[in-house]
Write an enzyme that holds these catalytic residues in place. Structure first.
Site, short mmCIF file in Angstrom:
data_model
loop_
_atom_site.label_atom_id
_atom_site.label_comp_id
_atom_site.label_asym_id
_atom_site.label_seq_id
_atom_site.Cartn_x
_atom_site.Cartn_y
_atom_site.Cartn_z
N ASP A 262 0.82 -1.20 0.00
CA ASP A 262 0.00 0.00 0.00
C ASP A 262 0.86 1.26 0.00
O ASP A 262 0.40 2.33 0.41
CB ASP A 262 -0.92 0.02 1.24
CG ASP A 262 -2.34 -0.36 0.87
OD1 ASP A 262 -2.57 -0.74 -0.29
OD2 ASP A 262 -3.23 -0.28 1.74
N ASP B 122 3.31 -9.03 9.35
CA ASP B 122 3.60 -7.62 9.08
C ASP B 122 5.02 -7.48 8.52
O ASP B 122 5.82 -8.42 8.57
CB ASP B 122 3.45 -6.80 10.36
CG ASP B 122 1.99 -6.54 10.70
OD1 ASP B 122 1.13 -6.82 9.84
OD2 ASP B 122 1.70 -6.07 11.81
N ASP C 49 7.79 -6.17 9.36
CA ASP C 49 9.01 -6.34 10.15
C ASP C 49 9.13 -7.71 10.79
O ASP C 49 10.04 -7.94 11.59
CB ASP C 49 9.09 -5.26 11.24
CG ASP C 49 7.91 -5.33 12.20
OD1 ASP C 49 6.78 -5.49 11.70
OD2 ASP C 49 8.11 -5.21 13.42
N ASP D 140 -7.74 -6.56 13.65
CA ASP D 140 -7.37 -7.90 14.15
C ASP D 140 -8.25 -8.31 15.33
O ASP D 140 -8.73 -9.43 15.40
CB ASP D 140 -5.90 -7.93 14.53
CG ASP D 140 -5.47 -6.71 15.33
OD1 ASP D 140 -6.35 -5.90 15.71
OD2 ASP D 140 -4.26 -6.55 15.58
#
Length: 668
Positions: free
Chosen positions: A238, A297, A299, A391
């Site tokens: 994104d 995610d 990282d 989430d």
């Protein structure tokens, strides 16, 4: 004559011995007297030297902090870009500070003039100041003290209830370890010699302008040990930065050329933040061919055996909808801020989520490092864009639909925690405002759902109210408002066990999952109280749907874990037949590719405004609260409160450190 002779011979030696002993003792005393002044001088000089060294160290430390604060004030903008909706709390605290300073001045005058309401008669009042002081004492005792006492008792009850909840969770964790309770899997869940027996897994990596960490995340996911024809990796980019888009495309292309089944997706209309990104990816036609979806995610770096450790927990358990792994932090020892975050998150995973997973089969999904059964996502309504905690939203809806969750405390995925106070504060604001938005939206569905009354009560009273609303409310109100207020209203003084004994004991319990962090027990207690202002502000904004509740700021990453991992990865892969391609990929995805794209970056996107150099900020609410607590500590010093004074002093200093942004990453 013999006896007499014997007596004489015995007496002489005794006399001589006594004489010699007396002479030696007297000489020893004389020597001791002669040496004592020198010894006293050296001891005195040693104490003076230590005192001067201590004073010198304190002076240098104070000077360093003062210089840092002066520079911070000089380069920082006090008029930060906080929305106006957040200014109400700041104005309230500022007015409270002004009243406290006025009250402190009056109390100082009364202290040095030894005024006492019980000894002074109305006709003995001399001067306007003394009359004001007597009027304040009367008004305080009749009107203010009862309200403060009632509020303090209410907050104390909430504090005890929340402490009891944490104590029960700790007992549950102890019971799990004592009984060695762990999620079990069926033996030989999948035939390793038959790749067709493995279910098809979709792996998603949502990211947005993740320049620092995109390569390490993609590299780690592409090395997952799973049959290549049974896995598909979606890189959901994104990014609004054109240069970052090119970098990620190049990374995906290089892994695709190596035979990895990986695709790159970029939305033209980027709405709904992460939830919108995941929802768009799940709408692809080929998703129906896959049974599970794993989410990481940008990282996060899973081990190669991540899927083999998580997917088997679904085998033979059709009611299991989610398998969640634990986070591990590569930069937990980077600075004091990361160490304190590590304490908090270790308790969250090992105690809260593990206990809820074992005894309730429910916990909040962490948004990453988890595997979902796609059927559970679809039956629960899929990803929704209505809150900033998508989430937790999908987890609650799946729980209401009867799906069970499994938490694996032994499976860890490496990631980062924020290293700067600014990034951490924005993250905590989103994490504490989102649940209140979700509570407003989910309450009718929880009440009308078909789950048991016990599960409904757990969701409403424990999961939402106690841990998401009551905790930040009483932390801020009790320790940042009522405690300093009681210094000016002695009738409502809080007992020692409320401000000292119970908080230290609860902090001790919080540190148990991270035993190496015991030296940070007191800093952790002060840090949590300091963060209460951010969490309280976020909770209020989410509960009443203020503008700041819908803010989504991507947490800043540093990519500290990428350097060594990528070098090791390059070394391993250089042994393969595609050595030339791999070396080219690592060189071009690093500094060389960045330098090549510098010229293209200007052509792709010309910034409308010149970028400012990033600096540390000043935080107004923390600074005002620091001065408020220090003012209250000065008032407690007049009354010789002891523990109250030290708590207010150190809590005020911790707020001062936070307000000056002297904790965490420092930017010159």
């Amino acid at each position: 004559m013999a006896p007499n002779t014997v007596v004489v011979t015995v007496e002489k030696p005794m006399k001589s011995v006594l004489g010699v002993t007396g002479m030696e003792s007297s000489l020893f005393l004389e020597k001791q007297k002669a040496v004592s002044p020198k010894q006293l001088t050296w001891v005195f000089l040693l104490k003076v030297q230590r005192t001067l060294a201590c004073l010198s160290w304190m002076t240098m430390a104070s000077k360093t902090v003062f210089v840092a604060a002066k520079k911070r004030i000089a380069v920082s903008d006090l008029n930060d870009d906080e929305p106006k909706s957040r200014g109400k709390l700041y104005r309230f605290i500022k007015a409270f500070l002004a009243l406290s300073i006025v009250a402190l001045v009056i109390e100082i005058v009364a202290h040095f003039k030894s005024w006492n309401l019980n000894l002074i008669q109305p006709w003995e009042v001399q001067g306007l100041v003394q009359w004001t002081y007597m009027a304040w004492l009367s008004f305080r005792a009749d009107y203010i003290a009862p309200v403060v006492i009632m509020l303090s008792k209410f907050c104390t009850v909430l504090f005890l209830i929340q402490s009891l909840d944490r104590l029960v969770l700790c007992f549950g964790c102890f019971w799990i370890k004592y009984k060695k309770l762990k999620p079990t899997i069926e033996p030989d869940a999948y035939d390793t010699e038959d790749p067709a027996s493995f279910p098809k897994v979709l792996v998603q990596i949502p990211m947005c302008n993740e320049r620092e960490v995109y390569a390490q995340s993609i590299a780690a996911v592409c090395q997952l040990d799973w049959p290549k024809d049974r896995i598909l990796i979606q890189v959901l980019d994104d990014s609004s930065d054109g240069a970052v888009q090119l970098l990620i495309k190049e990374e995906v292309s290089s892994w695709n050329q190596k035979g990895v089944n990986i695709v790159y997706r970029h939305r033209l209309i980027r709405t709904g933040y992460k939830a919108g990104n995941l929802k768009s990816a799940m709408s692809c036609d080929y998703v129906k061919d896959y049974e599970f979806v794993a989410i990481f995610d940008a990282d996060f770096q899973p081990n190669s055996d991540f899927l083999k450790q998580t997917i088997p927990h679904f085998k033979g358990k059709p009611d299991v909808g989610l398998v969640q792994a634990r986070w591990s932090f590569i930069n937990k020892d980077e600075n004091l801020l990361t160490r304190l975050q590590n304490i908090n998150l270790c308790f969250h995973f090992e105690v809260e989520q593990q206990v809820n997973g074992v005894f309730l089969n429910f916990f909040g999904f962490n948004g990453t490092a988890g595997v979902w059964r796609i059927k559970a996502l679809e039956e629960s309504g899929g990803w929704l864009e209505r809150t900033t905690v998508e989430d937790m939203d999908i987890a609650v809806r799946a729980h209401l639909n009867g799906w069970k969750f499994v938490f694996l405390n032994d499976v860890k995925v490496v990631c980062e925690v924020p290293e700067s106070y600014e990034a951490y504060k924005k993250q905590q604001h989103r994490w504490h405002s989102g649940p209140m938005q979700l509570f407003r939206l989910c309450l009718p569905a929880i009440i009308t759902s078909k789950i048991s009354m016990w599960k409904k009560a757990n969701l409403i009273f424990l999961f939402f109210l106690l841990r998401k609303l009551i905790l930040p409310f009483y932390s801020f109100t009790l320790f940042c408002i009522i405690l300093p207020l009681t210094m000016f209203i002695p009738e409502a003084e809080l007992p020692l066990w409320v401000i000292c004994y119970v908080p230290i004991f609860m902090s001790f319990l919080n540190i148990l999952p991270a035993p190496k962090s015991f030296p940070f027990l007191v800093p952790y207690l002060l840090f949590e109280n300091t963060m209460s202002v951010t969490k309280f502000n976020a909770m209020v904004s989410g509960l009443f749907q203020l503008g700041s509740a819908y803010e989504w700021v991507v947490t800043k990453k540093t990519g500290r874990s990428s350097e060594s991992d990528l070098l090791a990865l390059a070394e391993r892969e250089s042994k393969s037949s595609n050595e030339e391609k791999i070396l080219r990929r690592y060189s071009e995805s690093g500094l060389e590719l960045l330098s090549k794209l510098k010229e293209q970056e200007v052509k792709i996107e010309v910034p409308s405004k010149s970028k400012k150099n990033k600096t540390n900020k000043l935080y107004k609410k923390e600074l005002v609260l620091a001065f408020l607590l220090l003012t209250a500590s000065a008032r407690s010093l007049l009354s010789a409160h002891g523990v109250h004074f030290y708590f207010l002093l150190f809590q005020g200093l911790s707020f001062l450190v936070m307000g000056l942004d002297l904790i965490g990453e420092q930017i010159s």
